[in-house]
Design a protein around this motif. Sequence first.
Motif, short mmCIF file in Angstrom:
data_model
loop_
_atom_site.label_atom_id
_atom_site.label_comp_id
_atom_site.label_asym_id
_atom_site.label_seq_id
_atom_site.Cartn_x
_atom_site.Cartn_y
_atom_site.Cartn_z
N UNK A 270 0.81 -1.22 0.00
CA UNK A 270 0.00 0.00 0.00
C UNK A 270 0.84 1.27 0.00
N UNK A 271 1.96 1.26 0.71
CA UNK A 271 2.78 2.47 0.77
C UNK A 271 3.37 2.79 -0.60
N UNK A 272 3.88 1.78 -1.30
CA UNK A 272 4.41 2.00 -2.64
C UNK A 272 3.32 2.41 -3.62
N UNK A 273 2.17 1.75 -3.53
CA UNK A 273 1.06 2.11 -4.42
C UNK A 273 0.63 3.55 -4.19
N UNK A 274 0.63 3.99 -2.94
CA UNK A 274 0.25 5.38 -2.64
C UNK A 274 1.26 6.36 -3.22
N UNK A 275 2.55 6.00 -3.17
CA UNK A 275 3.57 6.89 -3.74
C UNK A 275 3.37 7.06 -5.24
N UNK A 276 3.09 5.97 -5.93
CA UNK A 276 2.84 6.07 -7.37
C UNK A 276 1.53 6.81 -7.63
N UNK A 285 -1.73 3.13 -10.62
CA UNK A 285 -0.90 2.34 -9.71
C UNK A 285 -1.39 0.90 -9.65
N UNK A 286 -2.69 0.71 -9.55
CA UNK A 286 -3.24 -0.65 -9.48
C UNK A 286 -3.11 -1.37 -10.81
N UNK A 331 7.24 3.73 -16.63
CA UNK A 331 7.23 4.83 -17.60
C UNK A 331 6.61 4.42 -18.93
N UNK A 332 6.89 3.19 -19.40
CA UNK A 332 6.33 2.74 -20.68
C UNK A 332 4.82 2.63 -20.62
N UNK A 333 4.27 2.29 -19.45
CA UNK A 333 2.84 2.10 -19.33
C UNK A 333 2.04 3.38 -19.20
N UNK A 334 2.71 4.49 -18.97
CA UNK A 334 2.02 5.78 -18.84
C UNK A 334 1.50 6.27 -20.19
N UNK A 335 0.42 7.05 -20.19
CA UNK A 335 0.05 7.76 -21.42
C UNK A 335 1.20 8.65 -21.86
N UNK A 336 1.43 8.82 -23.15
CA UNK A 336 2.59 9.60 -23.62
C UNK A 336 2.69 10.98 -23.00
N UNK A 337 1.56 11.63 -22.79
CA UNK A 337 1.61 12.99 -22.25
C UNK A 337 2.01 13.03 -20.79
N UNK A 345 12.63 10.00 -8.92
CA UNK A 345 11.90 9.49 -7.76
C UNK A 345 10.68 8.70 -8.19
N UNK A 346 9.96 9.20 -9.19
CA UNK A 346 8.77 8.51 -9.66
C UNK A 346 9.13 7.17 -10.31
N UNK A 347 10.24 7.16 -11.07
CA UNK A 347 10.68 5.92 -11.72
C UNK A 347 11.06 4.88 -10.67
#
Length: 371
Positions: A270-276, A285-286, A331-337, A345-347
């Motif tokens: 949960x802590x990691x999921x919350x950070x993302x 995140x899910x 990063x690959x799974x994010x929408x391009x924008x 930190x996010x990576x």
Amino acid sequence: MTRTRVSSAVMTHPVRLVQAQDLAGRLGLDRLAVDPDPQGPPSALRTALVAWSAAGPAASHHLVVQDDVDAPAELLEIVAESASRFPDEALVFYTNWHARNGGAARLAALAGASWVRAVPDEFTPSLAVCLPVATAAAFRSYAQGSAERHDDELFSVFFREHGRMGLLAVPNIVEHIGTSSINGHAAQGIRLAVCPTSAADAGPLLAHGRVLEEPGWIPYMRYGEGFIRLEGQERGADGGRGHHHWREALPATGLTEESIDAARAAHLPEELAARVADTFGRSFAEELWTHCLLLGRQAAHAARGLGPAPGGVPGAAVGRMRRSAIATAGPAGLPPERRPEAGPDEVRAMAALAQSAVRAGENLPGQPSDI
């Protein structure tokens, strides 16, 4: 046995000529292949035909790279060794971190394989490809007069019709640079290698590592959602180009939503999921965690079919390859924008979340069903 001799060319356009000259000079590539009609409609294939006609007279293989890449000084050495190992194969040394072939390469990395067969229902990444000279000549003849402007799309049609897709190098020593696109791909945003790897690690991995011929069903992410490429999907009415969300595709995998929900309830940190989620939202995140859970499950299944690890491949190199593939999943799974928002930190947060899911997936019950 015929000695492997690799000639090489850089595909380029006059607006990138200086960049191409620098690349060729740094890597010792033989020649430049310049767009013969730079004022005409954008067409990668037009320039590719020039590049694939530039094979040296004594060459057994020909390497073509595009001008918007970077690679180490050892590129030609590693390509030549790979061509010696697989003299009759089309070898692809860069795979985009997104879509189905990116998913196949990431799955292979997690399974401990160094090469994976490309899927037949998607473009063949063409930023760095090595072909036997006979195959290069056959592709040129096939492509002459085609109305297609994307060489990567026509590669896949050509390979499908000849009954064998190319082999994707799982550790990538070639990296895409920049986000501009002469051929109209800029809307895809930041596009990077699925598994960036040092030349020191990639050399033994590609020379001696295992080959994953049949990855089975393949999890992949696009625009923030997880999908599954099903076995035999290319035989569908649309040629397999449709996308199946993981929930829709689960019945064909031998898994159930109940097993996925139970794994999430038991193992989602949960802590990691919350950070993302703080940056990219809870839904992403899910979805990332579930995607990597499925990757871990299918990679563990694929690994069992690969047999023992071969000699000549350091275990530490395999471990670094796995970590590299996991690090690009978020990063690959994010929408391009949204990809520019993924700072260090996010990576790191996404990689830690992805790693937890892969570990949980390796113990996920269920066997793939026949498609």
